[in-house]
Design a protein around this motif. Structure first.
Motif, short mmCIF file in Angstrom:
data_model
loop_
_atom_site.label_atom_id
_atom_site.label_comp_id
_atom_site.label_asym_id
_atom_site.label_seq_id
_atom_site.Cartn_x
_atom_site.Cartn_y
_atom_site.Cartn_z
N SER A 99 28.03 25.43 1.23
CA SER A 99 27.46 24.37 2.38
C SER A 99 26.22 23.94 2.00
CB SER A 99 27.55 25.18 3.50
OG SER A 99 26.80 26.27 3.59
N ASN A 100 25.57 24.17 0.95
CA ASN A 100 24.19 24.02 0.67
C ASN A 100 24.22 22.32 0.47
OD1 ASN A 100 21.96 23.19 -1.30
ND2 ASN A 100 21.39 25.42 -0.78
N LYS A 106 26.42 23.23 -5.10
CA LYS A 106 27.86 23.23 -4.84
C LYS A 106 28.52 23.01 -6.16
CE LYS A 106 27.55 20.10 -0.68
NZ LYS A 106 27.82 20.89 0.33
N GLU A 107 28.12 22.35 -7.29
CA GLU A 107 28.90 22.29 -8.40
C GLU A 107 28.93 23.63 -9.25
OE1 GLU A 107 28.77 20.15 -12.77
OE2 GLU A 107 27.27 19.69 -11.15
N GLU A 141 36.51 17.02 0.48
CA GLU A 141 35.64 15.94 1.12
C GLU A 141 34.36 15.32 0.28
OE1 GLU A 141 34.45 17.30 4.89
OE2 GLU A 141 36.51 17.94 5.59
N GLU A 142 33.71 16.08 -0.58
CA GLU A 142 32.39 15.72 -1.40
C GLU A 142 33.06 14.54 -2.35
OE1 GLU A 142 29.66 16.60 -0.75
OE2 GLU A 142 30.13 18.15 0.60
N LYS A 143 32.16 13.64 -2.30
CA LYS A 143 32.49 12.23 -3.12
C LYS A 143 31.57 12.44 -4.56
CE LYS A 143 34.43 9.30 0.35
NZ LYS A 143 34.47 10.18 1.42
N ASP A 144 31.78 13.49 -5.04
CA ASP A 144 31.05 13.80 -6.15
C ASP A 144 31.83 14.36 -7.29
OD1 ASP A 144 28.42 14.57 -7.55
OD2 ASP A 144 29.26 16.77 -7.18
N SER A 145 32.04 13.49 -8.39
CA SER A 145 33.05 13.53 -9.58
C SER A 145 32.76 15.13 -10.25
CB SER A 145 32.88 12.79 -10.37
OG SER A 145 33.30 11.47 -10.29
#
Length: 450
Positions: A99-100, A106-107, A141-145
């Motif tokens: 949740s950070n 997150k990665e 939900e994260e738009k981060d590859s």
């Protein structure tokens, strides 16, 4: 003293030193417990005392803390380290960091959790922690590859371990316990918002490594549905038009990526063979036939030769194409689909397949021949392959193809995660935009230099 006795004496000394080191090490590794704990404590205290929420966005990750987190990620590839993390609550700590607001946090956090999920020895205990799976799914939900590719690799490890757990269960009580664990996993994956988020990734992501990991996950998920009595309920939202359209977009984006397309076609074959409602054919048949033709042209016909490992892919393409043709619900056919189908048949006829797989080859040839006969009958009846009214072609019974289907499993390019700390890529996922093909399909085994 002779040279040989000196060597023996040195060996004994080394063995004693190794035993002494193991007493202070994590399991059978050479990582010192105190050193590991100090790294964990320093990272933990940092996040206890530091807020990452700022008015203008989020705080950048401190370089020293990032380095220590990456070290903890690197060593989590060792099974004993992952068990140590699980025993002392480190898993829960990194799940909290999902949740950070900082994407790098997150990665790395999901990277550590993914390596822990990978280890079968600790997997069942992790499955007892519902919050871990729930928050992992939330990360879709994260738009981060960089984050997404690890999320789907983690989910694939969940599925792969469950698949093995079901097959290894021998007595009745163990089987029942394994099915209960599987049932819980599938319930989490059947939630409409989860399915919708996976669909958004398929429809909008340009990163081919993310799409490959997503396809691998979908292929194992569709096989796990076979082990539940609630199959229809569990796959309900994956068989709706909205999700299938997203899946087709993922297939289009992955043309040229062989492993990705093989996994996508396992998923689509199982959907078409077992779950697809008849009224959906009218909305996807035209697109699906075009895509199958594209896969034959850009993949099968590009192979120097077809071998045993390609048979499942060719079977899945042929089955899905024939199902769409038999439905009669397509609105048009590509003008070159007949030529492509004939070329694919010739390619398969020339293939030197070993005796154990000859039946599969014969079955696929028969299916492709049926496709060719159907397309030739359309031409002979004066129908234009390019344009025709939807639903004007009589439906054919596809049960014969189903009854004679060779049985394949999920493509085995292995789901196993490895030592894995990739450097931060500069771009974010955001909306679909032009991007070059992601080089390579496998996860780097060591830290990637940044």
């Amino acid at each position: 003293m002779s040279e040989s006795s000196e060597i023996r004496h040195t060996d004994k000394d080394l063995q004693r030193l190794e035993e002494l080191a193991r007493d202070a090490a994590v399991g059978s590794t050479m990582y010192d417990k105190r050193w590991v704990i100090e790294n964990i404590l320093e990272v933990g205290r940092h996040f206890q005392s530091t807020s990452y929420v700022q008015e203008d966005g989020f705080r950048e990750l401190d370089e020293n803390i990032e380095e220590k987190m990456m070290t903890l990620w690197d060593i989590s590839v060792e099974e004993d380290v992952s068990k140590f993390y699980l025993e002392y609550g480190v898993l829960d700590f990194f799940v909290e960091l999902f949740s950070n607001p900082n994407l790098r946090v997150k990665e790395i956090s999901i990277g550590i959790v993914s390596n822990m999920v990978y280890h079968e020895a600790s997997f069942v205990s992790i499955m007892d922690k519902d919050v871990c799976l729930e928050r992992t799914l939330k990360l879709i939900e994260e738009k981060d590859s960089p984050t997404l590719l690890i999320v789907f690799r983690c989910l694939h490890s969940y599925g792969y371990n469950l698949f093995n757990l079901i097959h290894r269960s021998s007595d009745t009580s163990t089987k029942e316990e394994s099915r209960n664990i599987l049932e819980k996993f599938l319930i989490f994956l059947s939630v409409p918002s989860v399915v919708q988020n996976i669909g958004f990734v398929l429809a909008g992501c340009k990163n081919r490594t993310v799409l490959q990991n997503c396809a691998r996950f979908l292929s194992i998920l569709s096989e796990l549905w076979d082990f539940t009595e609630e199959r229809k309920k569990m796959c309900q939202y994956y068989t709706e038009e909205q999700f299938l359209q997203c899946a087709l977009e993922g297939v289009r984006e992955s043309i040229g990526e062989d492993k990705t397309e093989k996994h996508f076609m396992v998923f689509l074959y199982l959907i078409f063979e077992r779950d697809l409602e008849k009224d959906l054919y009218s909305s996807i048949s035209t697109q699906m036939i075009k895509l199958c033709g594209k896969l034959l042209e850009e993949h099968i016909l590009e192979y120097s030769s077809i071998d045993e490992n390609d048979l499942e892919f060719l079977f899945n393409i042929s089955y899905v194409m024939k199902s769409c043709l038999d439905s009669g619900e397509y609105s048009e056919l590509p003008t070159n689909i007949l030529t492509i189908s004939k070329d694919a048949r010739v390619q398969l006829e020339k293939a030197e397949i070993d005796e154990d797989h000859l039946d599969n080859k014969v079955s696929i040839l028969a299916m492709i021949s049926k496709i060719i006969e159907y397309l030739e009958s359309c031409s002979q009846n004066g129908e234009c392959l390019q344009d025709r009214p939807c639903g004007h072609t009589p439906r054919h019974n596809s049960s014969q193809a189903r009854d004679s289907s060779p049985y394949f499993r999920t493509p085995r390019d292995t789901p196993r995660s490895v030592r894995d700390t990739p450097g931060r890529s500069p771009g974010r996922w955001s909306a679909r935009s032009p991007a070059s093909r992601t080089p390579g399909a496998s996860t780097p085994p060591w830290r990637t230099p940044r």
